[in-house]
Motif scaffolding. Structure first.
Motif, PDB file in Angstrom:
ATOM      1  N   LYS A 119      62.048 -13.463 -36.176  1.00  0.00           N
ATOM      2  CA  LYS A 119      61.866 -13.472 -34.718  1.00  0.00           C
ATOM      3  C   LYS A 119      60.702 -12.572 -34.315  1.00  0.00           C
ATOM      4  O   LYS A 119      59.896 -12.924 -33.453  1.00  0.00           O
ATOM      5  N   ARG A 120      60.633 -11.424 -34.933  1.00  0.00           N
ATOM      6  CA  ARG A 120      59.556 -10.473 -34.616  1.00  0.00           C
ATOM      7  C   ARG A 120      58.187 -11.046 -34.955  1.00  0.00           C
ATOM      8  O   ARG A 120      57.223 -10.836 -34.222  1.00  0.00           O
ATOM      9  N   GLU A 121      58.099 -11.773 -36.064  1.00  0.00           N
ATOM     10  CA  GLU A 121      56.830 -12.359 -36.503  1.00  0.00           C
ATOM     11  C   GLU A 121      56.557 -13.713 -35.831  1.00  0.00           C
ATOM     12  O   GLU A 121      55.438 -14.215 -35.902  1.00  0.00           O
ATOM     13  N   GLY A 122      57.589 -14.304 -35.245  1.00  0.00           N
ATOM     14  CA  GLY A 122      57.416 -15.587 -34.582  1.00  0.00           C
ATOM     15  C   GLY A 122      57.320 -16.755 -35.550  1.00  0.00           C
ATOM     16  O   GLY A 122      56.607 -17.725 -35.279  1.00  0.00           O
ATOM     17  N   VAL A 123      57.981 -16.680 -36.685  1.00  0.00           N
ATOM     18  CA  VAL A 123      57.995 -17.761 -37.675  1.00  0.00           C
ATOM     19  C   VAL A 123      59.442 -18.072 -38.025  1.00  0.00           C
ATOM     20  O   VAL A 123      60.373 -17.391 -37.596  1.00  0.00           O
ATOM     21  N   SER A 124      59.645 -19.099 -38.834  1.00  0.00           N
ATOM     22  CA  SER A 124      61.003 -19.500 -39.201  1.00  0.00           C
ATOM     23  C   SER A 124      61.582 -18.563 -40.278  1.00  0.00           C
ATOM     24  O   SER A 124      60.850 -17.874 -40.979  1.00  0.00           O
ATOM     25  N   VAL A 125      62.902 -18.604 -40.385  1.00  0.00           N
ATOM     26  CA  VAL A 125      63.604 -17.780 -41.366  1.00  0.00           C
ATOM     27  C   VAL A 125      63.228 -18.216 -42.780  1.00  0.00           C
ATOM     28  O   VAL A 125      63.049 -17.370 -43.677  1.00  0.00           O
ATOM     29  N   SER A 126      63.079 -19.515 -42.989  1.00  0.00           N
ATOM     30  CA  SER A 126      62.726 -19.981 -44.330  1.00  0.00           C
ATOM     31  C   SER A 126      61.321 -19.521 -44.734  1.00  0.00           C
ATOM     32  O   SER A 126      61.072 -19.238 -45.910  1.00  0.00           O
ATOM     33  N   ALA A 127      60.407 -19.429 -43.765  1.00  0.00           N
ATOM     34  CA  ALA A 127      59.059 -18.932 -44.075  1.00  0.00           C
ATOM     35  C   ALA A 127      59.119 -17.478 -44.532  1.00  0.00           C
ATOM     36  O   ALA A 127      58.447 -17.088 -45.498  1.00  0.00           O
ATOM     37  N   ILE A 128      59.934 -16.691 -43.860  1.00  0.00           N
ATOM     38  CA  ILE A 128      60.080 -15.279 -44.245  1.00  0.00           C
ATOM     39  C   ILE A 128      60.743 -15.191 -45.610  1.00  0.00           C
ATOM     40  O   ILE A 128      60.359 -14.356 -46.444  1.00  0.00           O
ATOM     41  N   SER A 129      61.729 -16.038 -45.879  1.00  0.00           N
ATOM     42  CA  SER A 129      62.400 -16.031 -47.187  1.00  0.00           C
ATOM     43  C   SER A 129      61.413 -16.350 -48.303  1.00  0.00           C
ATOM     44  O   SER A 129      61.430 -15.705 -49.364  1.00  0.00           O
ATOM     45  N   HIS A 130      60.539 -17.332 -48.071  1.00  0.00           N
ATOM     46  CA  HIS A 130      59.525 -17.681 -49.076  1.00  0.00           C
ATOM     47  C   HIS A 130      58.522 -16.548 -49.259  1.00  0.00           C
ATOM     48  O   HIS A 130      58.131 -16.218 -50.388  1.00  0.00           O
ATOM     49  N   ARG A 131      58.112 -15.924 -48.164  1.00  0.00           N
ATOM     50  CA  ARG A 131      57.176 -14.789 -48.254  1.00  0.00           C
ATOM     51  C   ARG A 131      57.833 -13.623 -49.017  1.00  0.00           C
ATOM     52  O   ARG A 131      57.168 -12.939 -49.791  1.00  0.00           O
ATOM     53  N   MET A 132      59.125 -13.459 -48.768  1.00  0.00           N
ATOM     54  CA  MET A 132      59.860 -12.384 -49.441  1.00  0.00           C
ATOM     55  C   MET A 132      59.917 -12.641 -50.948  1.00  0.00           C
ATOM     56  O   MET A 132      59.689 -11.720 -51.739  1.00  0.00           O
ATOM     57  N   GLU A 133      60.212 -13.864 -51.344  1.00  0.00           N
ATOM     58  CA  GLU A 133      60.230 -14.211 -52.766  1.00  0.00           C
ATOM     59  C   GLU A 133      58.869 -13.972 -53.403  1.00  0.00           C
ATOM     60  O   GLU A 133      58.780 -13.437 -54.524  1.00  0.00           O
ATOM     61  N   THR A 134      57.807 -14.374 -52.711  1.00  0.00           N
ATOM     62  CA  THR A 134      56.452 -14.171 -53.224  1.00  0.00           C
ATOM     63  C   THR A 134      56.145 -12.678 -53.354  1.00  0.00           C
ATOM     64  O   THR A 134      55.569 -12.241 -54.356  1.00  0.00           O
ATOM     65  N   ALA A 135      56.522 -11.900 -52.340  1.00  0.00           N
ATOM     66  CA  ALA A 135      56.266 -10.455 -52.365  1.00  0.00           C
ATOM     67  C   ALA A 135      57.006  -9.795 -53.528  1.00  0.00           C
ATOM     68  O   ALA A 135      56.444  -8.961 -54.246  1.00  0.00           O
TER      69      ALA A 135
END
Length: 154
Positions: A119-135
């Motif tokens: 919500k803070r970044e203004g993107v979907s939860v799945s996008a954050i989950s994918h970014r988290m996996e990559t990180a």
């Protein structure tokens, strides 16, 4: 025992007339009890009641529990935890790109939920989950094994 002590002191004395026989208790006190007590006292003399603050005779007696005589280390513990946190954040920021580092710090270290971060970044939860996996994958490339020692110990 009394005779051997007497003979020993007699042979080492300059004035042989002043040497007298001693009792067993006196011999034991000199040879064993006094040195043992002195060694004990050397290491334990500062233990016991905390020093009370200076009081003039016209002042009332201090009835406090003397807790103000002991240091409060709670601030030091907080500072150490903060220093540890900053050290780990610095390692993450050096190892990853800026966005990946901030994502990892916010979610893993600060405990922000994936939904709130999305919500803070203004993107979907799945996008954050994918970014988290990559990180996490990129971080594991740099640091393949975790350390069991706190950062303050190397």
């Amino acid at each position: 025992m009394i005779d051997s002590d007497y003979e020993e002191r007699l042979s080492s004395a300059e004035d042989k007339e002043t040497v007298a026989r001693r009792s067993v208790q006196e011999i034991m006190e000199e040879r064993f009890n006094k040195p043992e007590y002195n060694n004990w006292h050397k290491f334990n003399r500062h233990y016991g009641e905390p020093k009370k603050k200076f009081r003039k005779d016209d002042e009332a007696e201090d009835k406090s529990d003397a807790m103000d005589s002991f240091p409060d280390n709670s601030d030091e513990e907080t500072w150490e935890k903060q220093a540890e946190y900053e050290y780990v954040c610095e390692i993450i920021r050096k190892a990853l790109k800026e966005k990946q580092a901030e994502l990892l710090i916010a979610i893993v270290m600060d405990g922000v939920s994936v939904t709130d971060y999305a919500k803070r970044e203004g993107v979907s939860v799945s996008a954050i989950s994918h970014r988290m996996e990559t990180a996490i994958k990129n971080f594991k490339k740099v640091f393949p094994k975790s350390s069991t020692f706190p950062s303050s110990q190397g």
